[in-house]
Design a protein around this motif. Structure first.
Motif, short mmCIF file in Angstrom:
data_model
loop_
_atom_site.label_atom_id
_atom_site.label_comp_id
_atom_site.label_asym_id
_atom_site.label_seq_id
_atom_site.Cartn_x
_atom_site.Cartn_y
_atom_site.Cartn_z
N PRO A 1 0.81 -1.22 0.00
CA PRO A 1 0.00 0.00 0.00
C PRO A 1 0.85 1.27 0.00
N PHE A 2 0.18 2.41 -0.18
CA PHE A 2 0.76 3.74 -0.05
C PHE A 2 1.97 3.97 -0.96
N LEU A 3 1.90 3.45 -2.18
CA LEU A 3 2.96 3.68 -3.16
C LEU A 3 2.65 4.98 -3.89
N ASP A 4 2.89 6.09 -3.21
CA ASP A 4 2.45 7.39 -3.71
C ASP A 4 3.58 8.23 -4.30
N SER A 5 4.70 7.58 -4.63
CA SER A 5 5.80 8.28 -5.29
C SER A 5 6.49 7.34 -6.25
N VAL A 6 7.23 7.92 -7.20
CA VAL A 6 7.95 7.12 -8.19
C VAL A 6 9.00 6.25 -7.51
N ASP A 7 9.68 6.80 -6.50
CA ASP A 7 10.70 6.03 -5.78
C ASP A 7 10.10 4.78 -5.12
N LYS A 8 8.95 4.94 -4.46
CA LYS A 8 8.30 3.80 -3.82
C LYS A 8 7.84 2.78 -4.87
N ALA A 9 7.43 3.29 -6.01
CA ALA A 9 6.99 2.38 -7.08
C ALA A 9 8.16 1.54 -7.57
N HIS A 10 9.33 2.16 -7.74
CA HIS A 10 10.51 1.41 -8.19
C HIS A 10 10.91 0.36 -7.15
N GLN A 11 10.81 0.69 -5.86
CA GLN A 11 11.12 -0.29 -4.82
C GLN A 11 10.17 -1.48 -4.91
N ALA A 12 8.89 -1.20 -5.12
CA ALA A 12 7.90 -2.28 -5.23
C ALA A 12 8.17 -3.13 -6.46
N VAL A 13 8.52 -2.50 -7.57
CA VAL A 13 8.81 -3.23 -8.80
C VAL A 13 10.00 -4.15 -8.60
N ARG A 14 11.02 -3.68 -7.90
CA ARG A 14 12.19 -4.52 -7.64
C ARG A 14 11.79 -5.76 -6.83
N GLN A 15 10.90 -5.57 -5.86
CA GLN A 15 10.42 -6.70 -5.05
C GLN A 15 9.63 -7.69 -5.91
N ILE A 16 8.78 -7.16 -6.77
CA ILE A 16 7.98 -8.03 -7.64
C ILE A 16 8.87 -8.78 -8.62
N ASN A 17 9.81 -8.07 -9.23
CA ASN A 17 10.70 -8.70 -10.21
C ASN A 17 11.61 -9.74 -9.57
N HIS A 18 12.04 -9.48 -8.34
CA HIS A 18 12.86 -10.47 -7.62
C HIS A 18 12.05 -11.75 -7.38
N THR A 19 10.77 -11.57 -7.02
CA THR A 19 9.90 -12.73 -6.81
C THR A 19 9.75 -13.53 -8.10
N ALA A 20 9.65 -12.82 -9.23
CA ALA A 20 9.52 -13.50 -10.52
C ALA A 20 10.76 -14.34 -10.81
N GLU A 21 11.94 -13.81 -10.48
CA GLU A 21 13.19 -14.54 -10.72
C GLU A 21 13.30 -15.76 -9.82
N VAL A 22 12.95 -15.59 -8.54
CA VAL A 22 13.09 -16.69 -7.57
C VAL A 22 12.11 -17.82 -7.86
#
Length: 273
Positions: free
Chosen positions: A38-59
């Motif tokens: 939740p509360f992904l209200d900035s571009v920086d937070k969005a990039h952090q979330a994307v990194r987490q999602i992409n890492h999950t995809a790799e694992v």
């Protein structure tokens, strides 16, 4: 179906994304790991979330499912351009077609529910929750006439969670009252309930399931014995039939199904239909 991770992404609380996403996922018998971001209200937070999602995809070696209710265009663009998950944009799916159909632009605001605390509906809901807690399990007869719904049934038949759900979800003042052996001996409803017959709705449950639930609380007691549960359920159902009280079995139904049935049957005046 193999294990897969689901992300619920939002620039608000994420509750809408999670609720809607879970409703869709319920159509599939699949083992899902659920993560709310939740509360992904900035571009920086969005990039952090994307990194987490992409890492999950790799694992995991599989694309995560990503339900999103992000309305900020810049934040959403980060997910659209960089996310390796299957992006399911619920606002784009429904809001954009509605803008075309209605001929008007949506508010397109983050957290439209953030104004809720200032609304009458919000305060009514808080008042209903307090009322339901004060009138749980027959602990108070005070102001019972203010109840929108009064649930009756044997102990542990689902009255308390249903009352609280009706209060939280619909702002209804839901009381609940237990039917006990003394009521069965008198063969009549508790005196406090008689004037409010039109607001009564009964909940029953299979004796076997009731015994399981009661044994978790008071194991190996007469209260939890199958014989006693059969007696109480039978007497309660007989009383409901005798008193003309509408009722249903909670044995295999969810809280949502129970609440919906109650609303259809009683149609409280507080709600619009």
């Amino acid at each position: 179906m193999p294990h897969r991770t689901v992300f619920f992404v939002s620039d608000g609380t994420g509750i809408t994304a999670e609720t809607f996403g879970n409703a869709i996922l319920a159509q599939f018998e699949a083992n899902m790991r659920r993560v709310r971001l939740p509360f992904l209200d900035s571009v920086d937070k969005a990039h952090q979330a994307v990194r987490q999602i992409n890492h999950t995809a790799e694992v995991e070696g599989k694309r995560p499912l990503v339900f999103t209710t992000v309305v900020n265009d810049e934040v959403l663009a980060v997910f659209e351009q960089h996310c390796r998950g299957m992006l399911l944009d619920m606002f784009a799916t429904f809001v954009q077609p509605l803008e075309v159909e209605l001929g008007i632009k949506s508010n397109h605001r983050v957290g439209r529910f953030s104004d809720a605390s200032k609304s009458k509906a919000y305060h009514d809901r808080i008042e209903a929750i307090n009322f339901s807690l004060a009138h749980d399990d027959g602990q108070s007869n005070k102001d019972l006439e203010e109840s929108d719904v009064i649930l009756v049934g044997v102990s542990r038949s689902g009255k308390t969670p249903t009352s609280l759900y009706l209060a939280m979800q619909y702002g209804l003042k839901a009381s609940n009252y237990p039917l006990i052996p003394e009521d069965f001996e008198r063969r009549r409803l508790p005196p406090a309930l008689a004037p409010h017959r039109k607001k009564l709705f009964g909940l029953t449950i299979a004796p076997e399931r009731l015994s399981e639930i009661r044994n978790e609380r008071r194991p190996n007691s007469r209260y939890a014995s199958l014989e006693n549960c059969r007696m109480e359920v039978s007497e309660a159902e007989s009383m409901m039939r005798r008193e003309g009280i509408r009722w249903l079995s909670t044995t295999t139904k969810s809280i949502e199904e129970i609440a919906t049935t109650i609303l259809q049957e009683l149609r409280p005046e507080r709600l619009e239909y």
